[in-house]
Design a protein around this motif. Structure first.
Motif, PDB file in Angstrom:
ATOM      1  N   ALA A  71      -4.515  -2.903  13.562  1.00 26.83           N
ATOM      2  CA  ALA A  71      -4.190  -1.693  12.975  1.00 26.83           C
ATOM      3  C   ALA A  71      -2.850  -2.008  12.234  1.00 26.83           C
ATOM      4  CB  ALA A  71      -3.676  -0.719  13.856  1.00 26.83           C
ATOM      5  N   LEU A  72      -2.657  -1.014  11.096  1.00 21.54           N
ATOM      6  CA  LEU A  72      -1.511  -1.047  10.186  1.00 21.54           C
ATOM      7  C   LEU A  72      -1.426  -2.438   9.454  1.00 21.54           C
ATOM      8  CD1 LEU A  72       1.122   0.283  12.861  1.00 21.54           C
ATOM      9  CD2 LEU A  72       0.059   1.585  10.703  1.00 21.54           C
ATOM     10  N   SER A  73      -2.297  -3.478   9.637  1.00 23.01           N
ATOM     11  CA  SER A  73      -2.058  -4.861   8.999  1.00 23.01           C
ATOM     12  C   SER A  73      -1.675  -4.741   7.242  1.00 23.01           C
ATOM     13  CB  SER A  73      -3.511  -5.429   9.035  1.00 23.01           C
ATOM     14  OG  SER A  73      -3.850  -5.902  10.268  1.00 23.01           O
ATOM     15  N   PHE A  74      -2.433  -3.993   6.590  1.00 22.63           N
ATOM     16  CA  PHE A  74      -2.271  -3.555   5.252  1.00 22.63           C
ATOM     17  C   PHE A  74      -1.565  -2.096   4.854  1.00 22.63           C
ATOM     18  CE2 PHE A  74      -5.678  -6.518   5.941  1.00 22.63           C
ATOM     19  CZ  PHE A  74      -5.344  -7.677   5.140  1.00 22.63           C
ATOM     20  N   SER A  75      -0.978  -1.390   5.884  1.00 24.90           N
ATOM     21  CA  SER A  75      -0.475  -0.126   5.460  1.00 24.90           C
ATOM     22  C   SER A  75       0.730  -0.001   4.541  1.00 24.90           C
ATOM     23  CB  SER A  75      -0.107   0.788   6.896  1.00 24.90           C
ATOM     24  OG  SER A  75       0.925  -0.049   7.354  1.00 24.90           O
ATOM     25  N   GLU A  76       0.600   0.906   3.656  1.00 17.23           N
ATOM     26  CA  GLU A  76       1.772   0.807   2.631  1.00 17.23           C
ATOM     27  C   GLU A  76       1.600  -0.162   1.688  1.00 17.23           C
ATOM     28  OE1 GLU A  76       5.338   1.376   5.021  1.00 17.23           O
ATOM     29  OE2 GLU A  76       4.735   3.087   6.094  1.00 17.23           O
ATOM     30  N   CYS A  77       0.856  -0.768   1.479  1.00 16.60           N
ATOM     31  CA  CYS A  77       0.365  -1.779   0.442  1.00 16.60           C
ATOM     32  C   CYS A  77       0.047  -1.022  -0.832  1.00 16.60           C
ATOM     33  CB  CYS A  77      -0.592  -2.817   0.718  1.00 16.60           C
ATOM     34  SG  CYS A  77      -0.037  -4.141   2.034  1.00 16.60           S
ATOM     35  N   VAL A  78       1.049  -0.436  -1.538  1.00 13.86           N
ATOM     36  CA  VAL A  78       0.855   0.792  -2.520  1.00 13.86           C
ATOM     37  C   VAL A  78       0.228   0.140  -3.653  1.00 13.86           C
ATOM     38  CG1 VAL A  78       2.684   2.311  -1.661  1.00 13.86           C
ATOM     39  CG2 VAL A  78       3.098   0.442  -3.361  1.00 13.86           C
ATOM     40  N   ASN A  79       0.187  -1.321  -3.973  1.00 20.04           N
ATOM     41  CA  ASN A  79      -0.636  -1.647  -5.223  1.00 20.04           C
ATOM     42  C   ASN A  79      -1.861  -2.404  -4.918  1.00 20.04           C
ATOM     43  OD1 ASN A  79       1.138  -0.897  -7.292  1.00 20.04           O
ATOM     44  ND2 ASN A  79       2.860  -2.177  -6.439  1.00 20.04           N
ATOM     45  N   LEU A  80      -2.205  -2.477  -3.659  1.00 18.52           N
ATOM     46  CA  LEU A  80      -3.415  -2.766  -3.216  1.00 18.52           C
ATOM     47  C   LEU A  80      -4.483  -2.407  -3.951  1.00 18.52           C
ATOM     48  CD1 LEU A  80      -4.851  -5.069  -1.934  1.00 18.52           C
ATOM     49  CD2 LEU A  80      -4.950  -3.475   0.277  1.00 18.52           C
ATOM     50  N   ARG A  81      -5.396  -3.119  -4.732  1.00 19.21           N
ATOM     51  CA  ARG A  81      -6.459  -2.327  -5.335  1.00 19.21           C
ATOM     52  C   ARG A  81      -7.922  -2.771  -4.828  1.00 19.21           C
ATOM     53  NH1 ARG A  81      -2.514  -1.349  -8.227  1.00 19.21           N
ATOM     54  NH2 ARG A  81      -2.316  -0.311 -10.321  1.00 19.21           N
ATOM     55  N   LYS A  82      -8.120  -3.895  -4.475  1.00 14.99           N
ATOM     56  CA  LYS A  82      -9.410  -4.569  -3.845  1.00 14.99           C
ATOM     57  C   LYS A  82      -9.066  -5.214  -2.563  1.00 14.99           C
ATOM     58  CE  LYS A  82     -13.366  -6.878  -5.490  1.00 14.99           C
ATOM     59  NZ  LYS A  82     -13.999  -7.766  -6.346  1.00 14.99           N
ATOM     60  N   ILE A  83     -10.128  -5.248  -1.653  1.00 13.45           N
ATOM     61  CA  ILE A  83     -10.131  -5.917  -0.669  1.00 13.45           C
ATOM     62  C   ILE A  83     -11.613  -6.161  -0.008  1.00 13.45           C
ATOM     63  CG2 ILE A  83      -9.915  -4.238   0.913  1.00 13.45           C
ATOM     64  CD1 ILE A  83      -7.741  -6.422   2.344  1.00 13.45           C
ATOM     65  N   ASN A  84     -11.818  -7.579   0.474  1.00 13.57           N
ATOM     66  CA  ASN A  84     -13.301  -7.839   0.965  1.00 13.57           C
ATOM     67  C   ASN A  84     -13.018  -8.016   2.500  1.00 13.57           C
ATOM     68  OD1 ASN A  84     -13.664  -8.346  -1.756  1.00 13.57           O
ATOM     69  ND2 ASN A  84     -15.538  -9.431  -1.058  1.00 13.57           N
ATOM     70  N   ILE A  85     -13.641  -7.273   3.331  1.00  9.97           N
ATOM     71  CA  ILE A  85     -13.732  -7.294   4.836  1.00  9.97           C
ATOM     72  C   ILE A  85     -14.840  -8.281   5.351  1.00  9.97           C
ATOM     73  CG2 ILE A  85     -13.716  -6.239   7.083  1.00  9.97           C
ATOM     74  CD1 ILE A  85     -11.504  -5.332   5.294  1.00  9.97           C
ATOM     75  N   PRO A  86     -14.530  -9.654   5.751  1.00  9.12           N
ATOM     76  CA  PRO A  86     -15.543 -10.438   6.079  1.00  9.12           C
ATOM     77  C   PRO A  86     -16.433 -10.035   7.227  1.00  9.12           C
ATOM     78  CG  PRO A  86     -13.220 -11.365   6.906  1.00  9.12           C
ATOM     79  CD  PRO A  86     -13.177 -10.286   6.180  1.00  9.12           C
ATOM     80  N   PRO A  87     -17.632 -10.720   7.436  1.00  9.17           N
ATOM     81  CA  PRO A  87     -18.642 -10.434   8.219  1.00  9.17           C
ATOM     82  C   PRO A  87     -18.611 -10.335   9.681  1.00  9.17           C
ATOM     83  CG  PRO A  87     -19.323 -12.453   7.110  1.00  9.17           C
ATOM     84  CD  PRO A  87     -18.261 -12.028   6.403  1.00  9.17           C
TER      85      PRO A  87
END
Length: 133
Positions: A71-87
């Motif tokens: 939880a919260l690993s990427f919270s508030e990364c306001v410029n994050l546009r793309k992420i892949n969640i692995p299998p």
């Protein structure tokens, strides 16, 4: 739990079976490719707040070795546009992407992945793709 170690841009702790959990990222890149291994340890988890409030990152590539994203690993990364969640990731926990206001694309590579109802709180991804086998 072992004491935290640091190598390059990553602070981490050792887990069982020669695996590690990332605790903090100190880099300044806009496109981040998390390595599969750090110091011969397999990266298997991204800990709570590892990337939280990082305003530089626009895209993150998570290696296929990652089994858990806290939880919260990427919270508030306001410029994050793309992420892949692995299998191997089977759950996107609460508030993982909270306040990622520019998040556009999320690709989930596990068709059985559970998404907590608050995983994307105050974020509005334009496209969430779940890959099927």
């Amino acid at each position: 739990m072992d004491r935290a170690l640091q190598c390059g841009f990553y602070k981490f702790i050792k887990l069982e079976n020669n695996k590690i959990m990332l605790l903090k990222y100190y880099g300044s890149e806009t496109d981040v490719a998390i390595p599969q291994k750090i110091m011969n340890y397999t990266v298997s988890a991204i800990g709570t707040t590892t990337f939280r409030s990082n305003t530089r990152i626009k895209q993150i590539v998570i290696p296929s070795t990652v089994e858990s994203i806290e939880a919260l690993s990427f919270s508030e990364c306001v410029n994050l546009r793309k992420i892949n969640i692995p299998p191997l990731v089977d759950t996107i926990m609460t508030h993982t992407f909270e306040d990622c206001i520019n998040l556009e694309t999320v690709i989930i590579e596990n068709e059985n992945c559970k998404i907590d109802e608050h995983a994307f709180l105050n974020s509005d991804p334009k496209l969430i793709t779940v890959k099927t086998n």
